[in-house]
Scaffold this active site. Sequence first.
Site, mmCIF file in Angstrom:
data_model
loop_
_atom_site.group_PDB
_atom_site.id
_atom_site.type_symbol
_atom_site.label_atom_id
_atom_site.label_comp_id
_atom_site.label_asym_id
_atom_site.label_seq_id
_atom_site.Cartn_x
_atom_site.Cartn_y
_atom_site.Cartn_z
ATOM 1 N N HIS A 208 -0.498 7.337 -27.355
ATOM 2 C CA HIS A 208 0.806 7.717 -26.802
ATOM 3 C C HIS A 208 1.078 9.216 -26.914
ATOM 4 O O HIS A 208 2.195 9.635 -27.220
ATOM 5 C CB HIS A 208 1.933 6.926 -27.474
ATOM 6 C CG HIS A 208 1.919 5.471 -27.132
ATOM 7 N ND1 HIS A 208 1.271 4.535 -27.896
ATOM 8 C CD2 HIS A 208 2.457 4.788 -26.091
ATOM 9 C CE1 HIS A 208 1.416 3.345 -27.351
ATOM 10 N NE2 HIS A 208 2.127 3.469 -26.245
ATOM 11 N N GLU A 232 -6.774 6.764 -25.310
ATOM 12 C CA GLU A 232 -5.672 6.876 -24.356
ATOM 13 C C GLU A 232 -4.643 7.919 -24.758
ATOM 14 O O GLU A 232 -4.163 7.924 -25.884
ATOM 15 C CB GLU A 232 -4.988 5.505 -24.214
ATOM 16 C CG GLU A 232 -3.876 5.486 -23.193
ATOM 17 C CD GLU A 232 -3.337 4.083 -22.961
ATOM 18 O OE1 GLU A 232 -2.163 3.964 -22.582
ATOM 19 O OE2 GLU A 232 -4.092 3.113 -23.153
ATOM 20 N N GLU A 258 0.219 6.885 -17.638
ATOM 21 C CA GLU A 258 1.423 6.058 -17.572
ATOM 22 C C GLU A 258 2.688 6.890 -17.472
ATOM 23 O O GLU A 258 3.714 6.414 -16.963
ATOM 24 C CB GLU A 258 1.518 5.126 -18.779
ATOM 25 C CG GLU A 258 1.803 5.810 -20.095
ATOM 26 C CD GLU A 258 1.965 4.823 -21.244
ATOM 27 O OE1 GLU A 258 3.116 4.451 -21.539
ATOM 28 O OE2 GLU A 258 0.953 4.418 -21.831
ATOM 29 N N HIS A 308 -1.337 0.779 -15.307
ATOM 30 C CA HIS A 308 -0.570 0.538 -16.530
ATOM 31 C C HIS A 308 0.522 -0.491 -16.288
ATOM 32 O O HIS A 308 1.109 -0.551 -15.211
ATOM 33 C CB HIS A 308 0.057 1.866 -16.986
ATOM 34 C CG HIS A 308 1.005 1.736 -18.131
ATOM 35 N ND1 HIS A 308 2.377 1.620 -17.963
ATOM 36 C CD2 HIS A 308 0.790 1.699 -19.465
ATOM 37 C CE1 HIS A 308 2.960 1.528 -19.144
ATOM 38 N NE2 HIS A 308 2.031 1.572 -20.073
#
Length: 399
Positions: A208, A232, A258, A308
């Site tokens: 994230h 990610e 995303e 996503h």
Amino acid sequence: MKITDCTTFVIGNKPPHFGGKYFIVVKLTTDTGVVGYGEIYVASVGPNTVATMVNDIAERWVLDADPNRIELLWRQMYSSGYSLRPDPTLVGIMSGIEMACWDIVGKDAGKPISDLLGGRVHDTLRTYTYLYPNAQRPDVYSNPSQAAEQAAFEVSRGFDAVKFDPAGPYTAFDGHMPSLDDISRSVAITGAIREAVGDRADLLFGTHGQFTAAGAIRLARQLEQFDPLWFEEPTVADAPEEMARVARQTTIPVATGERLTTITEFAALARHQAASIWQPNLGRCGGILAAKKIAAIAEASGCQIAPHLYSGPILGAANIQLAATLPNLLMIEGIQDWTGFHAELLTNPIQWEDGRVIPSREPGLGTALDEAVALANPYVPDPDDATDLHLGMHPTPIR
């Protein structure tokens, strides 16, 4: 054919809230009686505020518009107020409206959206799921044994890829350097999962956007021994040059997307060679046609697409229609096996078997919102929680 009505549903997601606290679904109705649904992925303002913004945009541009003229309508909305630049909230709203137009066009033609985008190249789609905490295993992100057990369970029912993000909480002050605890916990959990699933499943490590490039490289080098399929969002989303530093210094493929919106931001990934796996969210990136363009840029750049999904099932249905057409598809994200409240919200639940989705051949999105269920589950904000949004971050630095 003209659009005559625009209605927004703000749906409270039932516990355990997988996919977020709420889903924002827009419904367009035409003068011929055809109805289309789309889903909006906006996380920075409250959902009822989003619904008001949908009404504003609909009154300016959508009502009386021809839903077949998707590119024209998109450009009109995008230029609203002399913007013409990536704006996650505006483009998120546009994405839901655009999605609903495609649903109308497909239903009017009697064809699934995939047939209108070049046709299917995949008859089934590989899916992955998060390792969600549950009553039996509440500590999957801090307890390696529980993480391994949950991963083995998901693999036993058909998934051959699982995602997890054990690197600690993300904060308003990202990116930061991972602490020694962050690194040791991440290594322990990733190692336990790899031992539990062996070569039966790919490991998808999420962060994230938590770290600086230097911090992400430091963590990645500890994780390489477990051969994850992707790393990610290792750095903040709006600095592709920093993400590219990570990509150049790890053997783990970098994934991101995303939080990006429009083809412009995704094209920057290609220019900087920042990531080899792109993850557009169709409820934020600009909608179905924008995602098709993004996938084409990725294909020309040697990159793959993994749409996503941390949202509701209407957006999931759109992902499926697009994904079926993509030659450079890697996999799609699912909310576990698409059952539970996600299935309750649809007139035709998404078909999932042994880790794969079977794209619907029904017209449009291939399903529709069950409005009775949606209306029976309105989202009620928590008046005592100022951060009561779809997703949240810790408001202070992580020490």
